[in-house]
Motif scaffolding. Structure first.
Motif, PDB file in Angstrom:
ATOM      1  N   ARG A 205       0.845  -0.888   0.033  1.00  0.00           N
ATOM      2  CA  ARG A 205      -0.134  -0.135   0.322  1.00  0.00           C
ATOM      3  C   ARG A 205       1.063   1.794  -0.492  1.00  0.00           C
ATOM      4  NH1 ARG A 205      -2.401  -2.679  -1.986  1.00  0.00           N
ATOM      5  NH2 ARG A 205      -4.625  -4.167  -0.312  1.00  0.00           N
ATOM      6  N   VAL A 206       1.984   0.803   0.555  1.00  0.00           N
ATOM      7  CA  VAL A 206       3.133   2.437   0.720  1.00  0.00           C
ATOM      8  C   VAL A 206       3.193   2.781  -0.666  1.00  0.00           C
ATOM      9  CG1 VAL A 206       5.214   3.227   1.427  1.00  0.00           C
ATOM     10  CG2 VAL A 206       3.270   1.970   2.649  1.00  0.00           C
ATOM     11  N   GLU A 208       2.374   1.823  -3.401  1.00  0.00           N
ATOM     12  CA  GLU A 208       0.734   2.431  -3.979  1.00  0.00           C
ATOM     13  C   GLU A 208       0.363   3.483  -3.858  1.00  0.00           C
ATOM     14  OE1 GLU A 208      -2.368  -1.409  -4.873  1.00  0.00           O
ATOM     15  OE2 GLU A 208      -2.550  -0.273  -3.587  1.00  0.00           O
ATOM     16  N   ALA A 209       0.587   4.171  -2.750  1.00  0.00           N
ATOM     17  CA  ALA A 209       0.753   5.520  -2.012  1.00  0.00           C
ATOM     18  C   ALA A 209       1.211   6.832  -3.385  1.00  0.00           C
ATOM     19  CB  ALA A 209       0.187   5.638  -0.709  1.00  0.00           C
ATOM     20  N   GLY A 210       2.835   5.967  -3.219  1.00  0.00           N
ATOM     21  CA  GLY A 210       3.083   6.564  -4.397  1.00  0.00           C
ATOM     22  C   GLY A 210       2.736   6.970  -5.873  1.00  0.00           C
ATOM     23  N   GLY A 211       1.931   6.426  -6.366  1.00  0.00           N
ATOM     24  CA  GLY A 211       1.215   6.320  -7.083  1.00  0.00           C
ATOM     25  C   GLY A 211      -0.131   7.440  -6.865  1.00  0.00           C
ATOM     26  N   ASP A 212      -0.728   7.483  -6.513  1.00  0.00           N
ATOM     27  CA  ASP A 212      -1.456   8.015  -5.226  1.00  0.00           C
ATOM     28  C   ASP A 212      -1.302   9.282  -5.223  1.00  0.00           C
ATOM     29  OD1 ASP A 212      -4.648   7.386  -5.357  1.00  0.00           O
ATOM     30  OD2 ASP A 212      -3.791   8.891  -3.230  1.00  0.00           O
ATOM     31  N   LEU A 213      -0.034   9.430  -5.409  1.00  0.00           N
ATOM     32  CA  LEU A 213       0.659  11.498  -5.240  1.00  0.00           C
ATOM     33  C   LEU A 213       1.032  11.638  -6.095  1.00  0.00           C
ATOM     34  CD1 LEU A 213       1.263  10.565  -1.248  1.00  0.00           C
ATOM     35  CD2 LEU A 213      -0.461  11.796  -2.139  1.00  0.00           C
ATOM     36  N   TYR A 214       1.476  10.909  -6.666  1.00  0.00           N
ATOM     37  CA  TYR A 214       1.349  11.421  -8.691  1.00  0.00           C
ATOM     38  C   TYR A 214       2.942  11.224  -8.957  1.00  0.00           C
ATOM     39  CZ  TYR A 214      -2.300  14.539  -7.151  1.00  0.00           C
ATOM     40  OH  TYR A 214      -3.868  15.227  -6.927  1.00  0.00           O
ATOM     41  N   ALA A 215       3.800   9.680  -8.826  1.00  0.00           N
ATOM     42  CA  ALA A 215       4.642   9.826  -9.005  1.00  0.00           C
ATOM     43  C   ALA A 215       4.488   8.689 -10.214  1.00  0.00           C
ATOM     44  CB  ALA A 215       5.667   9.126  -7.851  1.00  0.00           C
ATOM     45  N   ASN A 216       5.006   8.309 -11.266  1.00  0.00           N
ATOM     46  CA  ASN A 216       4.699   7.338 -11.608  1.00  0.00           C
ATOM     47  C   ASN A 216       5.792   6.363 -11.398  1.00  0.00           C
ATOM     48  OD1 ASN A 216       7.886   8.587 -13.174  1.00  0.00           O
ATOM     49  ND2 ASN A 216       6.954   9.577 -14.232  1.00  0.00           N
ATOM     50  N   GLY A 217       6.261   5.302 -12.569  1.00  0.00           N
ATOM     51  CA  GLY A 217       6.616   3.829 -11.991  1.00  0.00           C
ATOM     52  C   GLY A 217       8.412   4.357 -11.759  1.00  0.00           C
ATOM     53  N   THR A 223      12.182   7.282  -5.043  1.00  0.00           N
ATOM     54  CA  THR A 223      11.753   8.029  -4.113  1.00  0.00           C
ATOM     55  C   THR A 223      10.988   7.073  -2.852  1.00  0.00           C
ATOM     56  OG1 THR A 223       9.355   8.452  -4.995  1.00  0.00           O
ATOM     57  CG2 THR A 223      11.508   9.882  -5.312  1.00  0.00           C
ATOM     58  N   VAL A 224      11.035   5.659  -3.184  1.00  0.00           N
ATOM     59  CA  VAL A 224       9.728   4.929  -2.275  1.00  0.00           C
ATOM     60  C   VAL A 224      10.245   3.705  -1.933  1.00  0.00           C
ATOM     61  CG1 VAL A 224       7.756   4.218  -1.372  1.00  0.00           C
ATOM     62  CG2 VAL A 224       7.554   6.616  -3.375  1.00  0.00           C
TER      63      VAL A 224
ATOM     64  N   TYR B  83      -1.665   8.603 -11.352  1.00  0.00           N
ATOM     65  CA  TYR B  83      -0.894   9.596 -10.972  1.00  0.00           C
ATOM     66  C   TYR B  83      -0.794  10.537 -12.135  1.00  0.00           C
ATOM     67  CZ  TYR B  83       2.175   7.829 -14.241  1.00  0.00           C
ATOM     68  OH  TYR B  83       2.754   6.957 -15.361  1.00  0.00           O
ATOM     69  N   ASN B  88      -6.886  11.666  -4.644  1.00  0.00           N
ATOM     70  CA  ASN B  88      -6.553  11.160  -3.867  1.00  0.00           C
ATOM     71  C   ASN B  88      -7.054  10.299  -2.408  1.00  0.00           C
ATOM     72  OD1 ASN B  88      -4.705  14.434  -4.369  1.00  0.00           O
ATOM     73  ND2 ASN B  88      -3.381  12.653  -4.894  1.00  0.00           N
ATOM     74  N   PHE B  91      -5.324   5.673   2.773  1.00  0.00           N
ATOM     75  CA  PHE B  91      -4.971   4.388   2.789  1.00  0.00           C
ATOM     76  C   PHE B  91      -5.751   4.256   4.051  1.00  0.00           C
ATOM     77  CE2 PHE B  91      -2.723   5.100  -0.234  1.00  0.00           C
ATOM     78  CZ  PHE B  91      -3.092   3.893  -1.713  1.00  0.00           C
ATOM     79  N   ALA B  95      -0.555   4.476   4.791  1.00  0.00           N
ATOM     80  CA  ALA B  95       0.271   3.934   4.086  1.00  0.00           C
ATOM     81  C   ALA B  95       1.081   5.103   4.514  1.00  0.00           C
ATOM     82  CB  ALA B  95      -0.441   3.187   2.635  1.00  0.00           C
ATOM     83  N   PHE B  97       4.697   6.813   4.122  1.00  0.00           N
ATOM     84  CA  PHE B  97       6.223   6.444   3.530  1.00  0.00           C
ATOM     85  C   PHE B  97       6.561   6.488   5.372  1.00  0.00           C
ATOM     86  CE2 PHE B  97       4.639   8.890  -0.197  1.00  0.00           C
ATOM     87  CZ  PHE B  97       4.319   7.812  -0.367  1.00  0.00           C
ATOM     88  N   HIS B  99      10.562   5.761   5.370  1.00  0.00           N
ATOM     89  CA  HIS B  99      11.682   6.059   5.551  1.00  0.00           C
ATOM     90  C   HIS B  99      11.265   8.270   5.429  1.00  0.00           C
ATOM     91  CE1 HIS B  99       9.500   5.860   2.014  1.00  0.00           C
ATOM     92  NE2 HIS B  99      10.899   7.333   1.536  1.00  0.00           N
ATOM     93  N   PHE B 108       5.226  15.142  -0.399  1.00  0.00           N
ATOM     94  CA  PHE B 108       5.530  14.458  -1.088  1.00  0.00           C
ATOM     95  C   PHE B 108       4.256  14.608  -2.779  1.00  0.00           C
ATOM     96  CE2 PHE B 108       5.357  10.364  -4.010  1.00  0.00           C
ATOM     97  CZ  PHE B 108       7.002   9.856  -3.893  1.00  0.00           C
ATOM     98  N   ARG B 112       5.967  16.142  -6.559  1.00  0.00           N
ATOM     99  CA  ARG B 112       6.104  15.236  -7.277  1.00  0.00           C
ATOM    100  C   ARG B 112       4.923  16.136  -8.764  1.00  0.00           C
ATOM    101  NH1 ARG B 112       8.064  12.344  -4.472  1.00  0.00           N
ATOM    102  NH2 ARG B 112       9.739  13.572  -5.095  1.00  0.00           N
TER     103      ARG B 112
END
Ligand SMILES: Nc1ncnc2c1ncn2[C@@H]1O[C@H](COP(=O)(O)OP(=O)(O)OP(=O)(O)O)[C@@H](O)[C@H]1O
Ligand SMILES: [Mg+2]
Lengths: 308, 379
Positions: A205-206, A208-217, A223-224, B83, B88, B91, B95, B97, B99, B108, B112
């Protein structure tokens, strides 16, 4: 202060443990427990690590009886260290360079493998894990000897490459590349397993949260995912670099005389050179100090939690 | 930092058009149609496993529907990556981050998207959710309630067109949950974003949302304002899941002006036609417990009545609940508000009559499975 601010405010004290309230007898028992648990391991370390280390150190500063090769007397003679560093500087350099290269290649191979095992393998995951661990079922030396045969001049790899004129030097064994390849191969599982463990532990989920917050693959990975796997990467690089820097089997079996590492020198000083004991001990100590210093700097640089 | 080129600026209502998500043979979400008006607080209410998270994940882009379309305004988002969506998620498990510091967690998203003032935005949003004093910590150093606030801030800071909240308060204790419900509602009013709040706590859905959609087995059973849902449930499942209901099954036998007459276990009951979900044949008849009166004497006029015996009395402070067994074997629950100086002095085994105003009665289609599930849940 609102009720909500109060909820936030109470957290400041969560670090304080309940120890202060414990009844006295229980506290006394508790206080000894950690030491009791440390005792067996501590004894082991004392007998098999600290004592030999001190012994080694005293040997490293002994002097030779003039005219009686192989006989020493107690002394405080640090010239052994000077000799170790000046006479065998190339071997030291090679040890660190080969170990660094092997660590780098092992990382480059292990990370994608561990990543695939953790996230993409599905039901193949356990089979891949077994494949990574399986080499441990045979001895380290046997596996290296096997590599020597695989890479030998008349072996399948070298002869195929030669037939295609792709091997400039004409041979694979007796080269630095073969030593680095052997080191990489032998320590690869030590790199794969910690990285796999840390990726496997990472909460999907963490990521996935990267993707949800506008970071591409790729950005999510950078970053995650990668930062979250850093503990595994650090453990893996240490577990590869340290034994690789002290290794002598790969250089012995796969390299030429010009590819020898510190381990080979220590080996020959101990067992093949008359009067080499203090030099070998001094070499061992110097190598240990070098590795310790490098690991210390490395952990200070990357091992803290402030990775980004 | 490069802004991602695929980002879709979309504004308007969120629409799901016959969205289905199948995992193998199993349909987690089954032909779902839904419109969430822009700026509303929308609650998706349903039991565990009914497909709430799956629905949210499809809106977020973390899962692609097997069929159907998802739109915001006129922009079709189906098939786009998470993305790329102005959506948004908070979760279910937060979830965060692990770190990154709280400040960096919240910054974050803005980073981005290449926003220069990412840090200021993060600080400002942390102030909004009242955890700005924790900005330098790591998530592991926070309590559950604090992590929840940070998770909310991390999503809110992006001012998404739609904010998805997946049981954000599920892991918190009751008191904190009530506090945060008020807080969340305040923030939603303040920022004016569309909130889709998933929960299986009907009280939470009712107190917070403008519109509640009750979901079961991957479908929406009923949707409407909380008061309307409560007042007039349209299915047996809703009658039991949103509040509680006394239900009985029988058949429609007659009409009486603008009421229909049904015979339920030998008793004739009246239901206003406007409140009758079913007007023919087999029906399930229902009345909410607080609409039922318990009387010591047979009622003189009006209403439908049944004679029974008191099975149990439980005092809950503001109200007393009586369980009354009717001759048919059905057990009805009746809440009497403790308004009178002298409470109605009833005990186990007393003979009583129950009565209600037909204006509060309703009928829904017969649904054995839902009735059985509800009976098991209360047993
Ligand atoms: N990846 C998946 N593969 C197979 N089945 C799945 C998958 N994800 C969800 N399901 C199934 O889909 C159904 C709906 O799951 P979902 O997570 O949407 O439920 P939920 O309503 O959010 O429940 P809860 O309140 O417990 O969170 C469940 O029966 C679940 O087992
Ligand atoms: Mg869920």
């Amino acid at each position: 202060m609102s009720a909500l601010a109060h909820v936030g405010g109470t957290s400041g004290t969560t670090g304080a443990g309940p120890a202060g309230d414990a009844p006295p007898q229980e506290r006394a028992g508790r206080r000894w427990l950690p030491y009791l648990l440390l005792l067996p391991g501590g004894l082991w370390l004392l007998v098999f690590f600290v004592v030999p280390l001190l012994q080694l150190f005293t040997v490293s500063i002994q002097s030779q009886f003039p005219g009686y090769p192989g006989y020493y007397y107690r002394d405080v003679n640090f010239s052994n260290y000077l000799r170790a560093l000046t006479d065998f500087a190339p071997q030291f350099g090679r040890s660190l360079l080969f170990a660094a290269l092997a660590t780098f290649f092992a990382f480059a191979l292990a990370y994608p493998l561990a990543y695939a095992m953790a996230f993409k393998a599905g039901r193949w995951r356990n089979i891949m894990l077994i494949a990574v661990i399986a080499p441990f079922f045979t001895s380290f030396i046997l596996r290296t000897v096997a590599w020597r045969q695989i890479l030998a001049d008349d072996g399948p790899v070298a002869s195929t490459l030669n037939a295609l004129h792709l091997l400039p030097g004409g041979r694979i064994t007796e080269t630095a590349a073969a030593v680095v390849a052997g080191l990489t191969y032998n320590f690869l599982p030590f790199m794969v397993l910690p990285i796999y463990a840390s990726l496997e532990r990472a909460d999907a989920r963490v990521i996935e949260a990267g993707g949800d917050l506008y970071a591409n693959g790729f950005t999510t990975f950078r970053t995650v995912t990668l930062p979250m796997s850093m503990p595994g990467v650090i453990a893996g690089t240490l577990l590869t670099f340290i034994p690789a820097a002290g290794d002598y089997v790969n250089a012995e079996l796969l390299g030429s005389d010009g590819d020898k590492m510190v381990g080979n020198v220590i080996d020959s000083q101990f067992f093949r050179v008359l009067g080499g004991f203090p030099t070998a001990a001094a070499l061992s100590f110097t190598l240990m100090a070098l590795i310790l210093a490098m690991v210390f700097v490395y952990i200070r640089r990357f091992g803290t939690e402030e990775l980004l | 930092m490069a802004t991602n080129s695929g980002f879709r600026e979309a504004t308007g209502d969120l629409r799901l058009e016959s969205v289905t998500k199948a995992f193998g043979d199993f349909r987690a979400v089954d032909d779902l149609d839904l419109v969430v008006p822009r700026g509303s607080f929308f609650a998706l209410l349903g039991p565990s496993g009914c497909g709430k998270t799956t629905t949210l994940r499809m809106v977020a882009g973390l899962e692609q529907p097997t069929s159907g379309r998802i739109l915001i305004g006129d922009t079709d988002l189906t098939g786009s990556r998470p993305y790329e969506r102005p959506v948004n998620t908070v979760f279910q498990s937060y979830a965060l981050f692990p770190h990154l510091t709280i400040r960096d967690n919240v910054a974050f998203g803005p980073k981005r998207r290449g926003q220069k003032d990412a840090m200021e935005r993060a600080e400002e949003t942390l102030r909004l959710v009242e955890v700005d004093h924790l900005a330098a910590r790591k998530p592991a150093q926070l309590s559950g309630g604090q992590q929840q606030r940070v998770a909310l801030a991390r999503a809110l800071v992006n001012r998404p067109e739609v904010l998805l909240l997946d049981e954000p308060l599920g892991a918190l204790d009751l008191k904190l949950r009530r506090q945060l419900q008020v807080e969340l509602k305040r923030i939603q009013t303040e920022v004016g974003l569309t909130f889709i709040h998933v929960t299986h706590d009907q009280e939470e859905a009712m107190t917070m949302a403008d519109t509640v959609a009750v979901m079961n087995h991957g479908r929406i059973e009923q949707m409407g304002a909380p008061a309307d849902l409560y007042d007039l449930p349209r299915t047996t499942f809703v009658a039991n899941f949103v509040g509680r209901s006394n239900l009985g099954t029988g058949r429609v036998v007659d009409r009486d002006g603008d009421h229909l007459v049904a015979e339920i276990q030998g008793t004739k009951v009246k239901v206003p036609l406007a409140r009758a979900g079913v007007t023919d044949g087999e029906v399930t008849f229902g009345v909410r417990p607080e609409k039922v009166r318990v009387l010591r004497q047979p009622p003189e006029t009006g209403g439908d009545d049944v004679k029974g015996i008191v099975l149990d009395v439980s005092f809950t402070g503001v109200a007393t609940e009586y369980l009354v067994r009717l001759p048919s074997g059905a057990v009805w629950s009746c809440y009497e508000q403790n308004l009178d100086v002298d409470p109605i002095d009833l005990h186990r085994g007393d003979d009583v009559w129950i009565s209600w105003n037909p204006a509060h009665a309703f009928t829904v289609p017969v649904d054995e499975a839902a009735a059985k599930a509800a009976a098991e849940a209360t047993a």
